[in-house]
Design an enzyme around this catalytic site. Structure first.
Site, short mmCIF file in Angstrom:
data_model
loop_
_atom_site.label_atom_id
_atom_site.label_comp_id
_atom_site.label_asym_id
_atom_site.label_seq_id
_atom_site.Cartn_x
_atom_site.Cartn_y
_atom_site.Cartn_z
N CYS A 62 2.28 14.17 42.25
CA CYS A 62 3.27 14.02 41.20
C CYS A 62 2.73 14.37 39.81
O CYS A 62 3.50 14.35 38.84
CB CYS A 62 3.81 12.60 41.18
N HIS B 172 5.88 8.18 32.59
CA HIS B 172 5.95 8.52 34.01
C HIS B 172 7.15 7.82 34.63
O HIS B 172 7.91 8.43 35.38
CB HIS B 172 4.65 8.10 34.70
N GLU C 60 1.91 1.40 34.32
CA GLU C 60 1.93 2.32 33.19
C GLU C 60 2.02 1.56 31.87
O GLU C 60 1.33 1.92 30.89
CB GLU C 60 3.11 3.29 33.31
N LYS D 87 13.24 10.37 34.31
CA LYS D 87 13.47 10.27 35.76
C LYS D 87 14.72 9.43 36.06
O LYS D 87 15.28 9.52 37.15
CB LYS D 87 12.24 9.66 36.44
N HIS E 170 12.81 11.92 40.25
CA HIS E 170 11.38 12.24 40.21
C HIS E 170 11.19 13.61 40.86
O HIS E 170 11.36 13.78 42.06
CB HIS E 170 10.60 11.17 40.97
N PHE F 92 0.08 9.98 43.50
CA PHE F 92 -0.60 9.52 44.70
C PHE F 92 -2.09 9.83 44.58
O PHE F 92 -2.50 10.79 43.94
CB PHE F 92 -0.07 10.26 45.93
#
Length: 774
Positions: free
Chosen positions: A166, A299, A310, A331, A336, A395
């Protein structure tokens, strides 16, 4: 110290669920429009949700028939999205006279052409692949997308592809700005692309990460993410080049920060420790203070763990100043976009700076005390801002933060310590031909061909479990690719006598990536439905899973990235690591090149006309892992390390002869070699050896021979791949290991050239001076 070149954004292009074009994207997000609805172009039965940010706008004509060049039957949606966004950006960059050789391409993708792989595996089932299947599988590689874009616009400079899940789009931006500052190109087409896939929907569903309603990042009652698809592309250029050409200047890309969590395969560090290091890195490289940042494009996925982590990272990086920062997530409106998120959200960040307007977080209900920062709820907010950050985390704990400013808002940037030399201090080997450089060298010099013929193709496979030397707990949930990476990296660290920490990074290269885990996850999904998705396997379906596993197992938590440049992946990783070290981004970098040969991969090579049949009768493939430890010379000297060699320079060039094709004259490789020699301050006459890319494919080997004749070197040309097999993406690492061992055994002193090619027209040359000390 070297004055840091300024890099500006001259054009942008986007395709998202808000519509086709940057204007549609910005108009939608500034208005708080939620473009997340029922998905109609992909089956979602058995998934936790049937909604997502789907691109429904008609795409403009591609203008380039990549299928004809590759011989593929079907379209790949990730490619079509990328071409649409790239056409918008490339039509507005304002640099019409810039030579093709001065244009680079850097593309990030999480899923690459997985839609094509799903189609092939569903069609083939358990039957052998056909030639058409094998050609279509070429679209699976993220690097194929990068080469398609370079071919579509005739760009001949460096071509890079990264897959850090991502954070891929943000990593592509970071590597492109570094390449421009190093003088490797004057402009880059850079961005990310990802399309909806059954793999992603089944995977995130198996992890219980999907929400049944549009995601509500940072809200108290958030319950998961919404997937999106699309592409974002930016044109970056050296500021002086853009100003001279009269090109539009939309914003300046000031700097970036990268880091590894080393914590968990899917969950972020709860205190945001790794992400905070990335944010601090972006501030440091940009010359910013914590008070300089009024807005962060977050994010903000909408999952409970990610949003709180975050928020903790922003507080850890900015301190008390965090309480004054606006932190919103788009998002909530487009979903996403995985590997495209970093690029699309960078476009939104630039638009926010242009209009002096922070976009909102849609769907926000009430604050969550575990987050607590200002999420710009409800409506866009006018605000004065010279600077903004864009965060992307992924990830395997791959973190990225990128800093942008309004044009001319920052007077100066920190100088770059470019004079730093980069040395090799450790080598770790795990291959069918040996478990050390000495064994590799003996196998090469014996001349005995490695591997055995399996249905016409010579394959050299490891006959032992690469994780047999790992503790049982360490092996848990680590796939074969990760085991190759961990074991070879551990051997390299032991050879270097280096203890990894937050100043030691990981830059991994893989040509095939996680094919075994992708197949293991996908086959049950295709046969039984999305509910058959295995949450223990899904995290390993991203290329950078192996790099994250290294960080978790060995403690290397510095800047991390994963290069996916097909058969040149290892060379691309070494190039990225080299520039990170010369700019002081890290003190040392673990640089593994690993590939695992699955039966499906072997069958695809067998079926492709280039590598199978009569043209490939002298060709062999090998799997395994080779890791190099690269260090700043000052760091190596400070700890008394033994220097095995010095990486003097590198160069990358693209043929632009069409996707999957190469120039028969060897022009791209010739330009790459000339660039590498110039970067190293070395002439062809000084070379003592060339460790060639040649692997036994006449159509590929002959252009290299022509390029070397044109280069004019009289150095001995060595072809280890013809004996040991082509180690897919680890060819450059093989050359380095053998060159160091050759010098140790009394070989000629002096620089050597090491060539790698992607088999699709991307060529990378490295200049190494082996054996400076023994």
């Amino acid at each position: 110290m070297k004055t840091t070149k300024r890099v500006v954004v001259t054009a942008m292009g986007a395709v998202t669920s808000q519509g086709a074009g940057v204007e549609a994207l910005w108009h939608g997000v500034r208005a708080g429009k939620v473009a997340i609805d029922r998905v109609r172009g992909l089956p979602t039965e058995g998934c936790a949700t049937d909604i997502g940010g789907e691109v429904t706008a008609p795409l403009p004509p591609a203008g380039y028939d990549y299928r004809a060049d590759l011989g593929a039957r079907g379209h790949e949606r990730a490619v079509d999205l990328a071409l649409a966004a790239a056409h918008e950006a490339m039509s507005a960059h304002g640099l019409p006279d810039l030579p093709a050789e001065q244009w680079g391409v850097a593309i990030g993708s999480c899923n690459g052409g997985t839609r094509s792989a799903e189609r092939v595996l569903r069609r083939a089932g358990r039957k052998p692949l056909t030639v058409d299947d094998a050609r279509e599988l070429l679209l699976l590689s993220p690097h194929t997308i990068a080469e398609i874009l370079a071919s579509a616009f005739g760009l001949k400079g460096p071509v890079l592809s990264v897959n850090t899940a991502c954070a891929s789009g943000a990593h592509a931006l970071a590597h492109a700005v570094e390449a421009i500052r190093a003088g490797r190109a004057q402009a880059f087409l850079v961005g990310g692309t990802d399309a909806f896939t059954e793999t992603a929907y089944a995977g995130f569903s198996s992890l219980q990460s999907l929400s049944r309603r549009p995601a509500a990042p940072y809200s108290r009652h958030r319950d998961g993410l919404s997937l999106g698809e699309g592409s974002g592309m930016l044109v970056l250029a050296e500021e002086s080049v853009a100003r001279t050409a009269g090109a539009p200047v939309l914003a300046e890309l000031l700097g970036y920060g990268l880091s590894a969590d080393g914590h968990h395969a899917t969950a972020p560090h709860p205190r945001g420790a790794g992400a905070a290091r990335a944010i601090r890195g972006a501030l440091r490289t940009s010359g910013l203070t914590v008070e300089d940042v009024p807005y962060i494009n977050g994010h903000g996925t909408g999952t409970p763990k990610n949003d709180s982590a975050e928020s903790n990272a922003v507080r850890a990086a900015l301190g008390q100043a965090a309480e004054k920062v606006a932190l919103s997530s788009v998002k909530s409106m487009i979903g996403h976009l995985l590997g495209a998120a970093g690029a699309v959200e960078a476009i939104v960040t630039v638009s926010a700076l242009e209009e002096q307007l922070a976009p909102p977080t849609a769907g926000f209900t009430e604050p969550d005390p575990r987050c607590g920062l200002d999420a710009v709820p409800g409506n866009a907010r006018p605000m004065t801002m010279d600077v903004a950050l864009s965060n992307n985390f992924a990830f395997a704990g791959a973190n990225a933060a990128v800093a942008f400013s309004r044009p001319g808002a920052r007077a100066a940037l920190p100088a770059t310590p470019w004079e730093e030399r980069v040395v090799v201090t450790g080598i770790g080997v795990l291959t069918p031909s040996g478990g050390s450089p000495e064994e590799l060298w003996r196998a090469f010099r014996s001349g005995a061909l490695a591997g055995v013929r399996e249905n016409g193709l010579r394959l050299a496979r490891l006959d032992v479990d690469p994780g047999s030397s790992m503790a049982p707990g360490e092996r848990r949930r680590v796939d074969r690719l990760g085991r190759l990476a961990i074991v070879s990296s551990r051997r390299a660290l032991e050879d270097a006598r280096l203890t990894p920490d937050e100043r030691v990074g990981v830059v991994l290269g893989s040509g095939l990536g996680p094919m075994r885990s992708t197949e293991d996850f996908l086959r049950p999904v295709l046969e039984e439905g999305a509910a058959a998705g295995n949450p223990a396997i899904f995290p390993n379906t991203v290329y950078n899973a192996a790099a994250g596993q290294i960080a978790m197992a060995l403690g290397a938590k510095g800047p991390t990235s994963t290069a996916a440049a097909a058969h040149a992946a290892g060379a691309s990783a070494l190039s990225i690591a080299h520039d990170m070290l010369r700019t002081g981004t890290a003190d040392a970098v673990l640089c593994p090149a690993v590939d695992d040969l699955t039966d499906t991969a072997a069958e695809a090579y067998r079926r492709l006309p280039l590598t199978g049949g009569p043209s490939g009768r002298h060709y062999g493939l090998a799997e395994g892992g080779i890791t190099l430890v690269l260090e700043r010379e000052s760091s190596a000297r400070a700890r008394g390390a033994l220097v095995l060699g010095e990486l003097l320079g590198h160069g990358t060039a693209y043929d632009a002869a069409g996707a999957g094709r190469w120039d028969p004259r060897g022009d791209g490789l010739y330009r790459a070699m000339r660039k590498a020699l110039a970067d190293a301050g070395t002439g062809p006459e000084e070379l003592t050896a060339v460790w060639a890319n040649a692997a036994g494919i006449p159509a590929v080997d002959r252009p290299e021979e022509r390029a070397l004749r044109r280069l004019g070197t009289r150095a001995e040309v060595l072809t280890p791949k013809r004996v040991l097999g082509e180690p897919v993406g680890a060819g450059a690492h093989l050359g380095v290991a053998l060159a160091v061992e050759e010098r140790r055994r009394g070989g000629a002193a002096g620089p050597v050239l090491i060539n790698s090619s992607s088999l699709g027209g991307t060529h990378i040359a490295l200049v190494l001076r082996p054996g400076t000390e023994f």
